[in-house]
Scaffold this active site. Structure first.
Site, PDB file in Angstrom:
ATOM      1  N   ASN A 189      -0.181   0.489   6.651  1.00 37.43           N
ATOM      2  CA  ASN A 189      -1.075   1.407   5.940  1.00 37.43           C
ATOM      3  C   ASN A 189      -1.249   0.964   4.496  1.00 37.43           C
ATOM      4  OD1 ASN A 189      -1.994   3.618   7.686  1.00 37.43           O
ATOM      5  ND2 ASN A 189       0.181   3.894   8.043  1.00 37.43           N
ATOM      6  N   GLU A 190      -0.162   0.461   3.894  1.00 40.10           N
ATOM      7  CA  GLU A 190      -0.250   0.012   2.505  1.00 40.10           C
ATOM      8  C   GLU A 190      -1.287  -1.094   2.384  1.00 40.10           C
ATOM      9  OE1 GLU A 190       3.363  -1.590   0.709  1.00 40.10           O
ATOM     10  OE2 GLU A 190       2.451  -1.362  -1.266  1.00 40.10           O
TER      11      GLU A 190
END
Ligand SMILES: Cc1cc2nc3c(=O)[nH]c(=O)nc-3n(C[C@H](O)[C@H](O)[C@H](O)COP(=O)(O)OP(=O)(O)OC[C@H]3O[C@@H](n4cnc5c(N)ncnc54)[C@H](O)[C@@H]3O)c2cc1C
Length: 279
Positions: A116-117
């Site tokens: 997600n980062e």
């Protein structure tokens, strides 16, 4: 429409709370938890509608919470955790940081957060010609002389920025709900490396002025960081390290996107506690 007409003038907490309650915070999140269980690409419709009132993409107010920890909770958390944490993350009433440990499912949680980062760093679809490349065009226009060699560099970077932007749009429309895949590493790698080349070019355009920094204090102000080319140049050096270095992104792309053989090393199922380290 309801969000804009009823809450358009409201303060941030009320506005983003209403956006969450209407399921428009992240369309792909489950209903009742900020989403509608829809396809991620539909979020672009919401974000575009929020742009004229300056409320598109509020994630910088709580980047780690909205970009990484929230999506991880949505994908891997219990119902209780989703109810407790997702709304205050989105309204930025609770600002998150990240730390990793290994109670049982540590690796899968860390992996989901990092995927997600990378998507949150590299996968933002900005309007055409905005961001660093927009700044490069402004600095170019302000120059007295327009050397053909510099013009060619600018045109090349503009084309690359547009290709990356279109690639991000494509990735967003292909992405399924849930945890993003290793393809996010492509966006992160492209965004970080192209971003550095663009800000390097801006500093070249500025000539001797490119050596003058407005000071370290202003670097703590996000707006100035985004708008001042020298601060952007300095902070861009971190982008090929944070969130996974460019070398690691290339390893992930090689192994998990292209299916190339793994680098020699430990069995990936080895628990963290058994990984040899220098003492
Ligand atoms: C501005 C900034 C913010 C950050 N924020 C956070 C945060 O919020 N939370 C958090 O947990 N961490 C954060 N980090 C840490 C960041 O995730 C790490 O710095 C990054 O993952 C690199 O790890 P490392 O520093 O241990 O470098 P190392 O892993 O020691 O790497 C050193 C060098 O070796 C190369 N290398 C290492 N392994 C390989 C390999 N297998 N193949 C090829 N090359 C390799 C690397 O590319 C790099 O050039 C942040 C870092 C920065 C700069």
């Amino acid at each position: 429409d309801r969000l804009l007409t009823e809450f358009g003038e409201a303060d941030d907490k009320t506005f983003y709370g209403a956006q969450f309650d209407l399921g428009l915070a992240r369309i792909d999140f489950p209903p009742g938890h900020g989403g509608l269980g829809g396809e991620p690409k539909l979020q672009e419709i919401v974000d575009t509608a929020l742009e004229p009132i300056g409320r598109r993409g509020n994630w910088m107010r709580n980047a780690i919470g909205i970009g990484m920890c929230g999506p991880t909770i949505a994908a891997r958390g219990t119902e209780e955790q989703k109810s407790r944490f997702l709304r205050p993350i989105f309204t930025a009433e609770e600002v998150w940081c990240q730390l990793f440990s290994e109670p049982g499912q540590g690796w899968s949680v860390a992996n989901a957060t990092l995927m997600n980062e990378r998507v949150s760093i590299g996968g933002n679809v900005a309007p055409r010609g905005s961001g660093a490349i927009g700044r490069a065009v402004e600095v170019w226009k302000a120059r007295a002389d327009h050397e053909p060699v510099l013009r060619e560099r600018l045109a090349g970077l503009w084309i690359e920025a547009e290709v990356l932007r279109l690639g991000n749009m494509r990735a967003q429309s292909l992405r399924q709900a849930g945890v993003p895949g290793p393809q996010g590493s492509l966006l992160k790698l492209g965004d970080a490396e192209l971003g550095q080349r663009i800000v390097n070019f801006i500093v070249d355009l500025l000539g001797a002025h490119g050596m003058l920094s407005p000071g370290y204090e202003v670097g703590r102000d996000r707006d100035i960081e985004r708008n001042d080319p020298i601060i952007a140049f300095l902070s861009s050096q971190a982008t090929t390290i944070a969130g996974g270095t460019s070398q690691i992104m290339r390893n992930i792309i090689g192994e998990r996107v292209l299916g190339l053989p793994r680098e020699p090393g430990l069995d990936p199922n080895t628990p963290w506690s058994q990984i040899p380290r220098n003492t």
